[in-house]
Design a protein around this motif. Structure first.
Motif, PDB file in Angstrom:
ATOM      1  N   ASN A 103       4.401  14.160 -11.842  1.00 37.66           N
ATOM      2  CA  ASN A 103       5.403  13.890 -13.229  1.00 37.66           C
ATOM      3  C   ASN A 103       4.255  14.404 -14.148  1.00 37.66           C
ATOM      4  OD1 ASN A 103       7.218  13.270 -14.775  1.00 37.66           O
ATOM      5  ND2 ASN A 103       6.541  11.194 -15.132  1.00 37.66           N
ATOM      6  N   GLU A 104       3.052  14.423 -14.166  1.00 39.41           N
ATOM      7  CA  GLU A 104       2.309  14.845 -14.999  1.00 39.41           C
ATOM      8  C   GLU A 104       1.978  16.693 -14.813  1.00 39.41           C
ATOM      9  OE1 GLU A 104      -1.642  12.811 -14.441  1.00 39.41           O
ATOM     10  OE2 GLU A 104      -0.610  10.932 -15.372  1.00 39.41           O
ATOM     11  N   THR A 105       2.115  17.181 -13.595  1.00 42.98           N
ATOM     12  CA  THR A 105       1.513  18.483 -13.408  1.00 42.98           C
ATOM     13  C   THR A 105       2.829  19.400 -13.220  1.00 42.98           C
ATOM     14  OG1 THR A 105       1.434  17.952 -11.040  1.00 42.98           O
ATOM     15  CG2 THR A 105      -0.604  17.650 -12.362  1.00 42.98           C
ATOM     16  N   VAL A 106       3.902  19.047 -12.731  1.00 42.29           N
ATOM     17  CA  VAL A 106       5.109  20.059 -12.356  1.00 42.29           C
ATOM     18  C   VAL A 106       5.823  20.140 -13.679  1.00 42.29           C
ATOM     19  CG1 VAL A 106       7.362  20.078 -11.483  1.00 42.29           C
ATOM     20  CG2 VAL A 106       5.551  18.913 -10.118  1.00 42.29           C
TER      21      VAL A 106
ATOM     22  N   PHE B 262      12.107  15.769  -5.133  1.00 41.97           N
ATOM     23  CA  PHE B 262      10.967  14.688  -4.699  1.00 41.97           C
ATOM     24  C   PHE B 262      10.007  15.301  -3.731  1.00 41.97           C
ATOM     25  CE2 PHE B 262      13.919  12.162  -6.457  1.00 41.97           C
ATOM     26  CZ  PHE B 262      13.484  11.029  -7.143  1.00 41.97           C
ATOM     27  N   CYS B 263       9.936  16.823  -3.719  1.00 45.42           N
ATOM     28  CA  CYS B 263       8.936  17.447  -2.680  1.00 45.42           C
ATOM     29  C   CYS B 263       7.546  16.991  -3.351  1.00 45.42           C
ATOM     30  CB  CYS B 263       9.076  18.966  -2.837  1.00 45.42           C
ATOM     31  SG  CYS B 263       7.974  19.836  -2.064  1.00 45.42           S
ATOM     32  N   PRO B 264       6.505  16.465  -2.214  1.00 45.26           N
ATOM     33  CA  PRO B 264       5.452  16.243  -2.843  1.00 45.26           C
ATOM     34  C   PRO B 264       4.372  17.062  -3.099  1.00 45.26           C
ATOM     35  CG  PRO B 264       5.685  15.938  -0.451  1.00 45.26           C
ATOM     36  CD  PRO B 264       6.967  16.709  -0.884  1.00 45.26           C
ATOM     37  N   LEU B 265       4.532  18.215  -3.084  1.00 46.98           N
ATOM     38  CA  LEU B 265       3.713  19.536  -3.214  1.00 46.98           C
ATOM     39  C   LEU B 265       3.909  20.162  -4.554  1.00 46.98           C
ATOM     40  CD1 LEU B 265       4.243  21.235   0.230  1.00 46.98           C
ATOM     41  CD2 LEU B 265       2.376  19.506  -0.581  1.00 46.98           C
TER      42      LEU B 265
ATOM     43  N   GLU C 202       1.398   6.683  -6.785  1.00 52.51           N
ATOM     44  CA  GLU C 202       0.170   7.405  -7.151  1.00 52.51           C
ATOM     45  C   GLU C 202       0.594   9.108  -7.174  1.00 52.51           C
ATOM     46  OE1 GLU C 202      -3.235   6.496  -4.737  1.00 52.51           O
ATOM     47  OE2 GLU C 202      -3.648   4.755  -5.791  1.00 52.51           O
ATOM     48  N   LYS C 203       1.376   9.244  -5.915  1.00 55.54           N
ATOM     49  CA  LYS C 203       1.788  10.494  -5.832  1.00 55.54           C
ATOM     50  C   LYS C 203       2.941  11.200  -6.887  1.00 55.54           C
ATOM     51  CE  LYS C 203       1.176  13.031  -2.664  1.00 55.54           C
ATOM     52  NZ  LYS C 203       0.565  14.234  -2.511  1.00 55.54           N
TER      53      LYS C 203
ATOM     54  N   ARG D  84       0.917  -1.116  -0.006  1.00 55.17           N
ATOM     55  CA  ARG D  84      -0.080   0.117   0.188  1.00 55.17           C
ATOM     56  C   ARG D  84       0.799   1.522  -0.029  1.00 55.17           C
ATOM     57  NH1 ARG D  84      -2.736  -3.045   4.450  1.00 55.17           N
ATOM     58  NH2 ARG D  84      -4.484  -4.126   3.650  1.00 55.17           N
ATOM     59  N   TYR D  85       1.887   1.398   0.807  1.00 57.74           N
ATOM     60  CA  TYR D  85       2.857   2.401   0.952  1.00 57.74           C
ATOM     61  C   TYR D  85       3.511   2.534  -0.576  1.00 57.74           C
ATOM     62  CZ  TYR D  85       7.238   5.026   1.891  1.00 57.74           C
ATOM     63  OH  TYR D  85       8.218   6.084   2.086  1.00 57.74           O
ATOM     64  N   GLN D  86       3.789   1.659  -1.226  1.00 60.10           N
ATOM     65  CA  GLN D  86       4.530   1.750  -2.561  1.00 60.10           C
ATOM     66  C   GLN D  86       3.599   2.454  -3.547  1.00 60.10           C
ATOM     67  OE1 GLN D  86       7.721   1.801  -3.433  1.00 60.10           O
ATOM     68  NE2 GLN D  86       8.067   1.005  -1.008  1.00 60.10           N
ATOM     69  N   ASN D  87       2.326   1.881  -3.476  1.00 55.17           N
ATOM     70  CA  ASN D  87       1.270   2.307  -4.353  1.00 55.17           C
ATOM     71  C   ASN D  87       0.700   3.491  -3.901  1.00 55.17           C
ATOM     72  OD1 ASN D  87      -0.788   1.380  -6.140  1.00 55.17           O
ATOM     73  ND2 ASN D  87      -2.198   2.065  -4.489  1.00 55.17           N
ATOM     74  N   ALA D  88       1.060   4.171  -2.888  1.00 53.98           N
ATOM     75  CA  ALA D  88       0.856   5.687  -2.701  1.00 53.98           C
ATOM     76  C   ALA D  88       1.894   6.447  -3.460  1.00 53.98           C
ATOM     77  CB  ALA D  88       0.639   5.815  -1.066  1.00 53.98           C
ATOM     78  N   ILE D  89       3.182   5.971  -3.177  1.00 50.33           N
ATOM     79  CA  ILE D  89       4.138   6.780  -3.565  1.00 50.33           C
ATOM     80  C   ILE D  89       4.115   6.770  -5.083  1.00 50.33           C
ATOM     81  CG2 ILE D  89       6.732   6.596  -4.398  1.00 50.33           C
ATOM     82  CD1 ILE D  89       7.117   5.145  -1.444  1.00 50.33           C
TER      83      ILE D  89
END
Length: 404
Positions: free
Chosen positions: A145-148, A269-272, A139-140, A132-137
């Motif tokens: 990658n699509e927006t930045v 790798f900042c998540p924001l 998705e994040k 589940r943790y790797q799946n969350a990574i």
């Protein structure tokens, strides 16, 4: 009543002196920190070489290739014409080349990272926390990658600003002093007995004090944060804050060819998905929340202890515990170690990666955990102060044998 609490607080000369001294010391420490770094400041020179890249790319490429060839063949001393003798010119050209392909490099890096993460993800048991943790990574960072979108332009000064770490010490000393004085001044002046005898005065006063501590700690954190940012900006210089926060890096590693040169990541790798300016707003807000958290805990201690030394001991122990947590080994403490005031004040610790903790077998975003804990601790502190600090003590009188 809130304004009255602030007025009382700053009527004490020693409080004004502590806050002013901490602010001055923070600025002085920021100057002390940035001054040695400024000796190798080549921001202006980078802008010059970047200007050459924009206006005459053929000339830039020809000089770039010549510098690489000389370095590869080890032909004499490296030139330092563009850098005014500060660093080798090849370093400037390498750095500008990295800026020129920053957006493409970022997405290539994300693609490679996601490919490795997906491959590892498929080897895990579907019912496990790691799955589940790797799946969350995934998705994040797929969303990032699509927006930045990183601007292919020079980025400087932000790594140096985020590297300044002494600010938290001065903020906490100022918060510590103000929270204790606001909590204890009624006891020292003898107003506590009058406040306790009042039907509504007790809780109204405690609520006003709690609000005063909260607002003041928030303001102190913002003022100190701005002082650090302005000091670094004035001395060292800061690039455009409209670029993506993922563009901020710590250094450039030079290879024998331009393609082998790369940036050492800081915030890639900042998540924001924010610009640097928007990130600063979030960062400042979290610093203010951390300061408020410390302030209300210390203030609540004064409500229960009613002694300066005991309140100071409890407040000091709380801050020392925060420091201990920040120094824990991430292998044994996992991501929980970042849930402390000192890490929250550090963008490199708290916001440079997508961090999750295991919450009943599911990954919980550490940012969300921090916000929830903030609301919980502040809310419980307020309730405790209102229940135990604002109690109305009715005085009984005996008239002609009757108690009334």
């Amino acid at each position: 009543l809130v304004y009255y609490e602030w007025k009382k607080l700053f009527s004490f000369t020693f409080v004004r002196m502590i806050v002013a001294l901490m602010l001055v010391l923070n600025i002085a420490m920021a100057i002390f920190y940035i001054h040695p770094l400024n000796a190798y400041n080549v921001n202006g020179e980078i802008e010059t070489v970047y200007g050459l890249y924009q206006t005459d790319p053929d000339s830039f490429r020809a000089q770039y290739d010549t510098l690489i060839q000389k370095w590869y063949n080890d032909e004499g001393m490296p030139s330092a014409i563009y850098s005014n003798g500060k660093i080798a010119d090849r370093s400037l050209f390498f750095t500008v080349e990295c800026f020129a392909r920053a957006d493409a490099d970022y997405h290539d890096q994300m693609d490679a990272f996601l490919a490795k993460t997906r491959a590892f993800h498929q080897t895990l048991t579907t019912a496990s926390y790691n799955y589940r943790y790797q799946n969350a990574i995934i998705e994040k960072y797929e969303a990032l990658n699509e927006t930045v979108e990183i601007k292919n332009e020079p980025v400087y000064g932000w790594n140096e600003y985020f590297g300044y770490s002494a600010e938290v010490i001065f903020v906490l000393i100022a918060v510590f002093a103000c929270a204790i004085v606001i909590g204890m001044d009624d006891m020292q002046t003898g107003f506590l007995s009058i406040r306790s005898a009042s039907v509504r005065g007790g809780r109204s006063t405690v609520a006003a004090k709690f609000t005063a501590v909260t607002a003041l700690c928030f303001a102190l954190a913002i003022v100190f944060a701005l002082s650090s940012l302005i000091t670094v900006g004035v001395i060292y210089g800061l690039s455009d804050s409209g670029n993506a926060i993922q563009a901020v890096f710590s250094d450039v590693v030079h290879g024998k060819t331009g393609e082998e040169s790369s940036k050492i990541d800081l915030m890639a790798f900042c998540p924001l998905p924010l610009t640097i300016a928007e990130f600063l707003a979030v960062f400042f807000l979290q610093k203010a929340m951390a300061a408020v958290l410390c302030g209300v805990v210390i203030f609540t201690a004064t409500i229960f202890c009613k002694r300066y030394w005991l309140s100071a001991a409890i407040g000091g122990s709380f801050l020392f515990l925060q420091h201990i947590i920040s120094g824990l080994d991430v292998i044994t403490a996992d991501q929980w170690k970042y849930l402390n005031v000192f890490s929250v004040f550090s963008a490199k610790d708290f916001l440079s990666r997508f961090r999750c903790v295991d919450l009943f077998g599911y990954p919980a975003d550490l940012l969300h955990i921090f916000y929830a804990l903030f609301l919980l601790i502040v809310g419980l502190s307020f309730l405790a102060c209102m229940l135990f600090g604002g109690q109305h003590k009715r005085k009984h009188r005996h008239i002609n044998g009757f108690k009334g």
